[in-house]
Design an enzyme around this catalytic site. Structure first.
Site, PDB file in Angstrom:
ATOM      1  N   SER A  90      41.089  43.956  73.188  1.00  0.00           N
ATOM      2  CA  SER A  90      40.066  43.374  74.049  1.00  0.00           C
ATOM      3  C   SER A  90      40.080  41.862  73.880  1.00  0.00           C
ATOM      4  CB  SER A  90      38.678  43.910  73.681  1.00  0.00           C
ATOM      5  OG  SER A  90      38.639  45.308  73.745  1.00  0.00           O
ATOM      6  N   GLY A  91      39.453  41.165  74.821  1.00  0.00           N
ATOM      7  CA  GLY A  91      39.345  39.708  74.696  1.00  0.00           C
ATOM      8  C   GLY A  91      39.735  38.953  75.955  1.00  0.00           C
ATOM      9  N   GLY A  92      39.652  39.624  77.100  1.00  0.00           N
ATOM     10  CA  GLY A  92      39.995  38.994  78.377  1.00  0.00           C
ATOM     11  C   GLY A  92      39.101  37.809  78.717  1.00  0.00           C
ATOM     12  N   GLU A  93      37.919  37.745  78.110  1.00  0.00           N
ATOM     13  CA  GLU A  93      37.010  36.626  78.348  1.00  0.00           C
ATOM     14  C   GLU A  93      37.246  35.512  77.325  1.00  0.00           C
ATOM     15  OE1 GLU A  93      36.003  39.885  79.110  1.00  0.00           O
ATOM     16  OE2 GLU A  93      36.415  39.043  81.075  1.00  0.00           O
ATOM     17  N   TRP A 106      41.770  47.495  77.207  1.00  0.00           N
ATOM     18  CA  TRP A 106      40.672  48.060  76.432  1.00  0.00           C
ATOM     19  C   TRP A 106      40.153  49.385  76.980  1.00  0.00           C
ATOM     20  CZ3 TRP A 106      36.117  48.193  79.300  1.00  0.00           C
ATOM     21  CH2 TRP A 106      36.071  47.372  80.431  1.00  0.00           C
ATOM     22  N   ASN A 108      41.374  41.932  83.599  1.00  0.00           N
ATOM     23  CA  ASN A 108      41.337  40.715  84.408  1.00  0.00           C
ATOM     24  C   ASN A 108      42.222  39.609  83.835  1.00  0.00           C
ATOM     25  OD1 ASN A 108      39.007  40.670  82.342  1.00  0.00           O
ATOM     26  ND2 ASN A 108      39.220  38.519  82.866  1.00  0.00           N
ATOM     27  N   ASP A 121      36.737  39.458  88.725  1.00  0.00           N
ATOM     28  CA  ASP A 121      36.694  40.174  87.453  1.00  0.00           C
ATOM     29  C   ASP A 121      36.731  41.692  87.627  1.00  0.00           C
ATOM     30  OD1 ASP A 121      36.607  40.540  84.660  1.00  0.00           O
ATOM     31  OD2 ASP A 121      34.441  40.784  84.710  1.00  0.00           O
ATOM     32  N   ASP A 138      38.563  44.238  86.462  1.00  0.00           N
ATOM     33  CA  ASP A 138      39.522  44.804  85.496  1.00  0.00           C
ATOM     34  C   ASP A 138      40.083  46.144  85.968  1.00  0.00           C
ATOM     35  OD1 ASP A 138      37.859  42.972  83.986  1.00  0.00           O
ATOM     36  OD2 ASP A 138      38.798  43.766  82.188  1.00  0.00           O
ATOM     37  N   ARG A 146      37.645  49.315  89.236  1.00  0.00           N
ATOM     38  CA  ARG A 146      36.485  48.432  89.317  1.00  0.00           C
ATOM     39  C   ARG A 146      36.364  47.831  90.714  1.00  0.00           C
ATOM     40  NH1 ARG A 146      35.550  45.964  83.894  1.00  0.00           N
ATOM     41  NH2 ARG A 146      35.151  43.901  84.749  1.00  0.00           N
TER      42      ARG A 146
END
Lengths: 598, 182
Positions: free
Chosen positions: A193-196, A262, A280, A322, A324, A349
């Site tokens: 995780s960590g797309g942001e 994720w 994303n 966004d 995803d 999404r």
């Protein structure tokens, strides 16, 4: 801890399963996942159908369902995913600090062992949308947990003792973990995780015996990173060409390009392919990353053993909202447009329900599964590209411009909450969001380990409605909604379909609901102690069917909805109509187990 | 780098080191009034830690609006929409009733650990927060004071240079008319 009852069933099902000689070293999971008496992987089975052949609880008697027993996890925050059941033991996971409990089903849920890792709490704020964890994997006498700090641990299923651990990413650079791992043969797969935070996504396979890295495939980068063959890897039937994972990026932006992994993973033993989606592209400001940003927002089919990419399909090139692409891939064999297909069905999404041929990656169906979806008119079936409406294009409208009325919101028409499929009705059961947004992108700079977002969002109910979600039944051949049950809040809990022709799901207010699989008619509901964002599952113990679900409000839904969504078009008056979720429920992790009266 | 956002001087890295020593409100000391604001009141308004936002005719100053944007990019994933809090972090529109500007800046820069595993990270290295702390503060203060509601606030335009500057060189004028984006 080898379950006793599975051996009988395994004999019956083994004959029906075709798998190759290369799976000699496998962990017995192919048989185990077909035993309806247990729940051995988060999605129920490798096909991610979340379907159970159990039918003791059925449309006729589900109204009599009652609580059998409960268990508090002692953890607040969002409880996504659901427990595993292997034989007489249930394995329950929690959000950070990622406790694992082994509960003895023979002794009213007495705790056999508990595992609680020591993790630096500095990982908490690096998790974008609550400190959720979507569950455990089991294989070969081990329980696998991917901790928030990206440490993947293998625990002895009998004792909870740590067998090995390996670090899968660097939280100081924004990498965290929320996904449930999946085991195939002697490999355990886990994403990141960590797309942001500008993390470049990857899926990694580790050996289940010692944690040694087997392969890692990135979502973007040169072919050696993405594990692509320029000639043999295809996108809608055409070779992707050399370094397709950098060719649609400017400069070296792909290095902080997102496409994290994720969500959920599926596996087809006959094809030996694993399927999952990438998230994303980073940042949320599309003007800062011109191009298609391949292979973010993509459905992936990789060889389970080598990680080599068989095919990809990018659903949302150059994302501007966004959306995803990480939602579950449901694998079903089904007639699509008059032809029997090994199909892959995916509710994205972006609001489109996709049906693909999972052998070749051919796009068969792409239709909206929420009528509110407006950012694209349709998907061009020849190119696979969504036909974006300029008015709703945040890239077209530009930086520092507030693009209004985009449906769905960034939450998506559906987020990670997994759908279910019943072979008895041929329908998919999908928990959905019915929320729209305003989206204003602006320039941001990248600092490792700091948020890399670059957009302001306001979310509100879709026009003309007062509800924020629907629970729908979907025909993946026609691409049409069959029935739709409105829900006051977004449906953030995963569904379960059963041979009793009942479909179960949880709601944000905390209800466990049972509906008729054919009609959607509500047959039963029970209010659990907290909002449900977990996934319902079922199993038997001593021959009796049970149903269980985790409560525990949180997740992304817990951000927006716990505080009450805003409706900028109607001003303050409307906010009351969408009264905050906190009027209905509060935090608290609890497992509720249901059964019929004796 | 100086920023054209809003009507107040943006925080610079060099200032940062002096902040916790001298008090963050020093940020406001050298502010000049906006050059061509929409109203005379706006033009004359003196921003300070005690008066961090300007509100008139349903509109806020551009800095406060920018605070709305930056808040919803960097802060809202924990602190909820419009400062209303979430399942896992406090409602800042309430916190602002007890936090002054100096304390606010200290928490943003240093971070904080609270009860129940609550962690506020340090944003000292975040270039999407640091230069706009006074904007974010202004936005949350306006929310806390009940001046603006949960929706996107209407705003006065970004301050632009006076159309008739005293005697700038033509080249300098051209570059000043198109201020660098954040």
């Amino acid at each position: 801890m080898q379950p006793i009852k599975h051996s009988i069933l395994a004999v019956a099902v083994a004959a029906a399963v075709t798998y190759t000689a290369s799976s000699v070293a496998n962990s017995g999971l192919i048989e185990l996942q077909q035993d309806p008496n247990q729940w051995v992987m988060p999605s129920g089975n490798y096909s991610s159908t979340r379907y159970s052949a159990l039918d003791q609880i059925n449309a006729g008697n589900v109204k009599d369902l009652q609580v059998a027993w409960t268990f508090s996890t002692g953890v607040l925050r969002g409880h996504e995913g659901g427990p595993l059941v292997l034989g007489d033991v249930m394995y329950v996971h929690t959000p950070f600090p990622n406790k694992v409990f082994a509960l003895d089903l023979n002794n009213e849920g007495k705790i056999l062992w508990k595992y609680e890792p020591r993790q630096d709490s500095s990982v908490i704020p690096v998790m974008c949308c609550d400190t959720v964890n979507r569950g455990l994997a089991y294989a070969d006498g081990k329980i696998f947990l991917s901790q928030a700090d990206t440490t993947l641990v293998a625990l002895d299923a009998k004792t909870g003792a740590k067998v090995w651990s390996v670090v899968n990413g660097d939280p100081s650079k924004g990498s965290t973990s929320t996904a449930a791992p999946m085991v195939v043969k002697d490999m355990v797969y886990v994403g990141i995780s960590g797309g942001e935070f500008g993390v470049r996504g990857y899926l990694t396979a580790y050996n289940i015996n010692d944690g040694k890295l087997v392969w890692r495939g990135y979502s973007m980068g040169p072919d050696a990173d993405t594990l692509m063959d320029p000639e043999k890897t295809t996108h809608l039937g055409k070779p992707v060409g050399k370094d397709s994972g950098t060719a649609t990026w400017e400069g070296d932006q792909w290095k902080i390009g997102g496409g994290t992994t994720w969500g959920w993973y599926s596996y087809d033993p006959a094809l030996n392919l694993i399927y999952y989606g990438s998230g994303n592209p980073s940042t949320w400001n599309p003007a800062q990353r011109p191009g298609d940003n391949r292979w973010s927002m993509t459905i992936w089919a990789r060889d389970a053993d080598t990680g080599m990419t068989k095919w990809v399909y990018q659903m949302t090139p150059h994302d501007e909202w966004d959306y995803d692409g990480i939602n579950e891939m449901v694998l079903v064999d089904k007639e699509i447009k008059g032809k029997p297909r090994k199909a892959l069905v995916h509710f994205d999404r972006n609001g489109f329900g996709y049906t693909l041929d999972r052998v070749t990656g051919e796009l068969l169906v792409a239709e909206k599964f929420d009528p509110a979806v407006n950012w694209a008119t349709h998907v061009d079936m020849a190119t696979g590209r969504p036909q974006v409406v300029a008015k709703y294009s945040t890239d077209h409208n530009g930086e520092d411009v507030n693009t209004t009325g985009v449906c769905p919101a960034a939450l998506g028409s559906k987020d990670q909450q997994p759908s279910a499929y019943s072979p008895r009705t041929g329908l998919f059961y999908v928990p959905t969001n019915h929320v729209c947004m305003d989206y204003e992108p602006f320039k941001v700079s990248y600092t490792a380990g700091q948020p890399y977002v670059g957009a302001t969002l306001t979310m509100y109910p879709a026009p003309g409605g007062t509800t924020l979600g629907n629970f729908i039944a979907w025909d993946a051949d026609k691409g049409k909604i069959v029935w739709s049950d409105p829900e006051q809040f977004s449906v953030w809990g995963g569904a379960l379909a059963t041979a009793g022709d009942v479909v179960f799901y949880g709601t944000l207010e905390g209800y466990l609901k049972a509906v008729d699989a054919k009609t959607g008619k509500q047959l039963y509901k029970f209010k659990t102690p907290s909002g449900i964002i977990g996934n319902v599952h079922t199993y038997t113990h001593n021959g009796k069917q049970y149903l269980a679900v985790l409560s525990g409000l949180g997740g992304w839904a817990g951000i927006g909805m716990a505080a009450g969504l805003t409706d900028p078009t109607a001003g303050l008056g409307a906010v009351g109509a969408y009264a905050s979720l906190s009027d209905y429920t509060q935090l608290g992790g609890q497992l509720t187990v249901f059964s019929l009266p004796n | 780098m100086r920023h054209a956002m809003g009507n107040r001087k943006a925080l610079s890295l060099t200032l940062l080191t002096t902040l916790t020593l001298a008090g963050a409100s020093a940020l406001y000391a050298a502010d000049s009034p906006p050059a061509n604001a929409a109203t005379a009141d706006y033009k004359a308004f003196k921003f300070s830690a005690d008066h961090p936002y300007f509100f008139q005719d349903g509109k806020v100053d551009f800095g406060t609006y920018n605070g709305f944007r930056r808040y919803h990019s960097e802060c809202h994933v924990c602190h909820g929409p419009a400062g209303m809090g979430s399942a896992y972090a406090p409602a800042l529109m309430n916190s602002m009733k007890v936090l002054n500007f100096d304390q606010f800046v200290t928490v943003v820069i240093q971070g904080r650990k609270g009860l129940d595993n609550r962690v506020m990270p340090s944003f000292a290295s975040n270039q999407n927060v640091l230069p706009y702390m006074s904007d974010i503060y202004a936005y949350l203060k306006a929310r806390s004071d009940g001046v603006i509601d949960v929706a996107r606030p209407a705003n006065f335009p970004k301050a632009k240079p006076d159309p008739k500057p005293a005697a700038p060189a033509p080249a300098a004028q051209a570059s000043a008319a198109t201020p660098a984006k954040p």
